[in-house]
Design an enzyme around this catalytic site. Structure first.
Site, PDB file in Angstrom:
ATOM      1  N   ASP A  47      -1.438  -5.350 -11.019  1.00  0.00           N
ATOM      2  CA  ASP A  47      -1.318  -4.249 -10.064  1.00  0.00           C
ATOM      3  C   ASP A  47      -2.195  -3.082 -10.509  1.00  0.00           C
ATOM      4  OD1 ASP A  47       0.618  -3.037  -7.795  1.00  0.00           O
ATOM      5  OD2 ASP A  47       0.166  -1.499  -9.289  1.00  0.00           O
ATOM      6  N   TYR A  52      -6.604   4.580 -10.172  1.00  0.00           N
ATOM      7  CA  TYR A  52      -6.433   4.388 -11.629  1.00  0.00           C
ATOM      8  C   TYR A  52      -7.783   4.324 -12.338  1.00  0.00           C
ATOM      9  CZ  TYR A  52      -1.722   2.822 -10.177  1.00  0.00           C
ATOM     10  OH  TYR A  52      -0.481   2.700  -9.607  1.00  0.00           O
ATOM     11  N   LYS A  77      -4.926  -0.472  -4.306  1.00  0.00           N
ATOM     12  CA  LYS A  77      -4.375   0.499  -3.345  1.00  0.00           C
ATOM     13  C   LYS A  77      -5.460   1.465  -2.889  1.00  0.00           C
ATOM     14  CE  LYS A  77      -0.286   0.348  -6.330  1.00  0.00           C
ATOM     15  NZ  LYS A  77      -0.800   0.311  -7.718  1.00  0.00           N
ATOM     16  N   HIS A 110      -1.546   3.850  -0.687  1.00  0.00           N
ATOM     17  CA  HIS A 110      -0.922   4.322  -1.930  1.00  0.00           C
ATOM     18  C   HIS A 110       0.201   5.330  -1.663  1.00  0.00           C
ATOM     19  CE1 HIS A 110      -2.056   4.725  -6.460  1.00  0.00           C
ATOM     20  NE2 HIS A 110      -0.765   4.832  -6.291  1.00  0.00           N
TER      21      HIS A 110
HETATM   22  N1  LIG Z   1       2.430   3.050  -6.206  1.00  0.00           N
HETATM   23  C1  LIG Z   1       2.561   4.090  -7.008  1.00  0.00           C
HETATM   24  O1  LIG Z   1       2.514   5.270  -6.577  1.00  0.00           O
HETATM   25  C2  LIG Z   1       2.747   3.861  -8.470  1.00  0.00           C
HETATM   26  C3  LIG Z   1       3.119   4.921  -9.312  1.00  0.00           C
HETATM   27  C4  LIG Z   1       3.306   4.658 -10.672  1.00  0.00           C
HETATM   28  C5  LIG Z   1       3.131   3.379 -11.146  1.00  0.00           C
HETATM   29  N2  LIG Z   1       2.726   2.356 -10.295  1.00  0.00           N
HETATM   30  C6  LIG Z   1       2.516   0.975 -10.794  1.00  0.00           C
HETATM   31  O2  LIG Z   1       3.675   0.550 -11.505  1.00  0.00           O
HETATM   32  C7  LIG Z   1       3.308   0.161 -12.822  1.00  0.00           C
HETATM   33  C8  LIG Z   1       4.443   0.423 -13.785  1.00  0.00           C
HETATM   34  O3  LIG Z   1       4.835   1.779 -13.739  1.00  0.00           O
HETATM   35  P1  LIG Z   1       4.460   2.831 -14.877  1.00  0.00           P
HETATM   36  O4  LIG Z   1       3.319   2.305 -15.650  1.00  0.00           O
HETATM   37  O5  LIG Z   1       4.276   4.149 -14.254  1.00  0.00           O
HETATM   38  O6  LIG Z   1       5.765   2.929 -15.757  1.00  0.00           O
HETATM   39  P2  LIG Z   1       6.739   1.904 -16.530  1.00  0.00           P
HETATM   40  O7  LIG Z   1       6.207   0.514 -16.472  1.00  0.00           O
HETATM   41  O8  LIG Z   1       8.121   2.191 -16.068  1.00  0.00           O
HETATM   42  O9  LIG Z   1       6.694   2.483 -17.997  1.00  0.00           O
HETATM   43  C9  LIG Z   1       5.579   2.374 -18.808  1.00  0.00           C
HETATM   44  C10 LIG Z   1       5.967   3.039 -20.119  1.00  0.00           C
HETATM   45  O10 LIG Z   1       6.952   2.254 -20.786  1.00  0.00           O
HETATM   46  C11 LIG Z   1       6.490   1.898 -22.071  1.00  0.00           C
HETATM   47  N3  LIG Z   1       6.937   0.503 -22.322  1.00  0.00           N
HETATM   48  C12 LIG Z   1       6.490  -0.624 -21.720  1.00  0.00           C
HETATM   49  N4  LIG Z   1       7.128  -1.704 -22.196  1.00  0.00           N
HETATM   50  C13 LIG Z   1       8.010  -1.257 -23.122  1.00  0.00           C
HETATM   51  C14 LIG Z   1       8.957  -1.898 -23.966  1.00  0.00           C
HETATM   52  N5  LIG Z   1       9.122  -3.218 -23.937  1.00  0.00           N
HETATM   53  N6  LIG Z   1       9.699  -1.119 -24.799  1.00  0.00           N
HETATM   54  C15 LIG Z   1       9.541   0.227 -24.829  1.00  0.00           C
HETATM   55  N7  LIG Z   1       8.663   0.891 -24.047  1.00  0.00           N
HETATM   56  C16 LIG Z   1       7.909   0.144 -23.197  1.00  0.00           C
HETATM   57  C17 LIG Z   1       4.990   2.032 -22.018  1.00  0.00           C
HETATM   58  O11 LIG Z   1       4.452   2.402 -23.266  1.00  0.00           O
HETATM   59  P3  LIG Z   1       3.210   1.620 -23.973  1.00  0.00           P
HETATM   60  O12 LIG Z   1       2.120   1.436 -22.972  1.00  0.00           O
HETATM   61  O13 LIG Z   1       2.859   2.550 -25.083  1.00  0.00           O
HETATM   62  O14 LIG Z   1       3.787   0.334 -24.452  1.00  0.00           O
HETATM   63  C18 LIG Z   1       4.802   3.187 -21.032  1.00  0.00           C
HETATM   64  O15 LIG Z   1       4.968   4.432 -21.684  1.00  0.00           O
HETATM   65  C19 LIG Z   1       2.058   1.013 -13.082  1.00  0.00           C
HETATM   66  O16 LIG Z   1       1.317   0.589 -14.196  1.00  0.00           O
HETATM   67  C20 LIG Z   1       1.345   0.878 -11.758  1.00  0.00           C
HETATM   68  O17 LIG Z   1       0.699  -0.380 -11.663  1.00  0.00           O
HETATM   69  C21 LIG Z   1       2.558   2.600  -8.984  1.00  0.00           C
END
Ligand SMILES: NC(=O)c1ccc[n+]([C@@H]2O[C@H](COP(=O)([O-])OP(=O)(O)OC[C@H]3O[C@@H](n4cnc5c(N)ncnc54)[C@H](OP(=O)(O)O)[C@@H]3O)[C@@H](O)[C@H]2O)c1
Length: 277
Positions: A47, A52, A77, A110
Site C-alpha cells: 500500500d 508518500y 492513491k 486519498h
Molecule cells: N489512507 C490514508 O490516509 C492513510 C493514512 C495513514 C496510513 N495509511 C496507510 O496505512 C499504513 C499503516 O499505517 P501507519 O504506517 O500510519 O501506522 P501503523 O502501521 O499503525 O504504525 C506504524 C508504527 O508502528 C510501529 N510498529 C510496526 N510494527 C510494530 C511492532 N510489531 N511492534 C511495535 N511497533 C511496531 C512502526 O515503527 P517502525 O517502523 O520503527 O517499526 C511505526 O512507528 C501506512 O503505511 C499507509 O500505507 C493510509
C-alpha cells in the site's frame, strides 16, 4: 507465510490479501530495501500513495523481487492537490509510470476534500480507469458516511474499499456497518495506532499477548483480522515485518475479542476527513 493470508473478495470481482504492508513515512532512500524485505518475508500486498513520494522505489522493489506482477496486490492513491486541481487522469498515468506497471490492483481517492467539492467528478474519472482495466478495483479513503452516501446516490460504481483510520481506540462501528450494507470492504490504516498512543500496554492486549505467547502488536493485528478488516501495518524493521505477518498460528477467544472491542473510545489520532481540505 503468505500462503496463510486470507483473500477478501471485492465487489470488483477481484480479491485482496487481508494482510498487506504500508509504506507511509518510509523514506524514499529506504523504500526499495524495505519493500524487498517485506516481499521476502511473504507480504504480497503493498500500500503506497503518490503523496508518500516513494512510488518509484516501490516499483523498483517489485521488479527486483522477480515475483510475477499478478502475484502482488498493489495499491496507490490520488494525491490531494491532483484531486483538488482536477489533474486526475494524468496523475493516474504518472503513478503507473513511476511504479513501472500497466495496471493497479486498487486506486484510491486519498481524501474526500469536501471543501473543494470535487470527489463526485473525480470518482467519475476513476470509473473510467476501472472500465478500461487499468485499475482492477477502485476505492476511496477517509470517506465519512455522508461522502459515501452521496457517491452511491450520484455515481455508478460502488467503491470496492474505504481505507480509514481504524484501531482499538477508534473502531469505526457506524462506518463499518454502512460498508457492510453497501458491499464495501473496510481497510484499516494506522492499524497499530501509528505509535501515537500506548496501545501495547492496555490490559486486554497485554493479557491476550501473555496467554498466546505473542507480542501486543500481533494481538492488535489478529484483532483486526478476526474483526474482518483488511490491515496494512507499516514497519522498517525486518524483525517486525516477520512478526506482523506471523498471525496465523493463534486465535483470539471470543472473550479476548470482546475485551478489546470494549477499548473503543471513538477517538481519532489522525486527521478528521471533514476538516482535511
Ligand atoms: N489512507 C490514508 O490516509 C492513510 C493514512 C495513514 C496510513 N495509511 C496507510 O496505512 C499504513 C499503516 O499505517 P501507519 O504506517 O500510519 O501506522 P501503523 O502501521 O499503525 O504504525 C506504524 C508504527 O508502528 C510501529 N510498529 C510496526 N510494527 C510494530 C511492532 N510489531 N511492534 C511495535 N511497533 C511496531 C512502526 O515503527 P517502525 O517502523 O520503527 O517499526 C511505526 O512507528 C501506512 O503505511 C499507509 O500505507 C493510509
Amino acid at each position: 507465510m503468505s500462503a496463510h493470508t486470507p483473500q477478501v473478495r471485492l465487489n470488483s470481482g477481484t480479491t485482496i490479501p487481508q494482510l498487506g504492508f504500508g509504506v507511509f513515512k518510509v523514506e524514499p532512500s529506504d523504500t526499495q530495501r524495505v519493500v524487498e524485505q517485506a516481499l521476502a518475508a511473504g507480504y504480497r500486498h503493498i500500500d503506497t500513495a503518490t503523496g508518500y513520494n516513494n512510488e518509484r522505489e516501490v516499483g523498483a522493489a517489485l521488479r527486483a523481487s522477480g515475483i510475477p506482477r499478478d502475484e502482488i496486490f498493489l495499491t496507490t492513491k490520488l494525491r490531494n492537490d491532483h484531486h483538488r486541481d482536477g489533474d486526475v487522469a494524468a496523475a493516474f498515468e504518472r503513478s503507473l509510470e513511476a511504479l513501472g506497471v500497466d495496471f493497479l490492483d486498487l486506486y484510491l481517492i486519498h481524501w474526500p476534500l469536501p471543501a473543494s467539492d470535487r470527489y463526485i467528478t473525480t470518482w467519475r474519472t476513476f470509473e473510467g480507469f476501472f472500465r478500461d482495466g487499468r485499475a482492477k478495483a477502485i476505492g476511496v479513503s477517509n470517506f465519512l458516511v455522508e461522502h459515501l452516501t452521496r457517491l452511491l446516490d450520484e455515481t455508478e460504481v460502488v467503491p470496492a474499499v474505504n481505507q480509514v483510520e481504524l484501531h482499538p481506540i477508534f473502531q469505526q462501528r457506524e462506518l463499518r456497518a454502512f460498508h457492510e450494507r453497501a458491499g464495501i470492504v473496510t481497510e484499516a490504516w494506522g492499524p497499530l495506532g501509528q505509535s501515537k498512543y500506548d496501545l501495547f500496554t492496555l490490559a486486554p492486549i497485554q493479557a491476550a499477548a501473555g496467554a498466546h505467547g505473542v507480542t501486543p502488536a500481533q494481538v492488535v493485528l489478529r484483532w483486526h483480522l478476526q474483526t474482518g478488516n483488511v490491515v496494512i501495518p507499516k514497519t522498517t524493521s525486518p524483525e517486525r515485518m516477520a512478526q506482523n505477518i506471523d498471525l496465523f498460528g493463534f486465535e483470539l477467544t471470543d472473550s479476548e475479542m470482546r475485551a478489546i472491542d470494549e477499548l473503543d473510545e471513538n477517538r481519532r489520532v489522525g486527521g478528521d476527513p471533514s476538516q482535511v481540505n
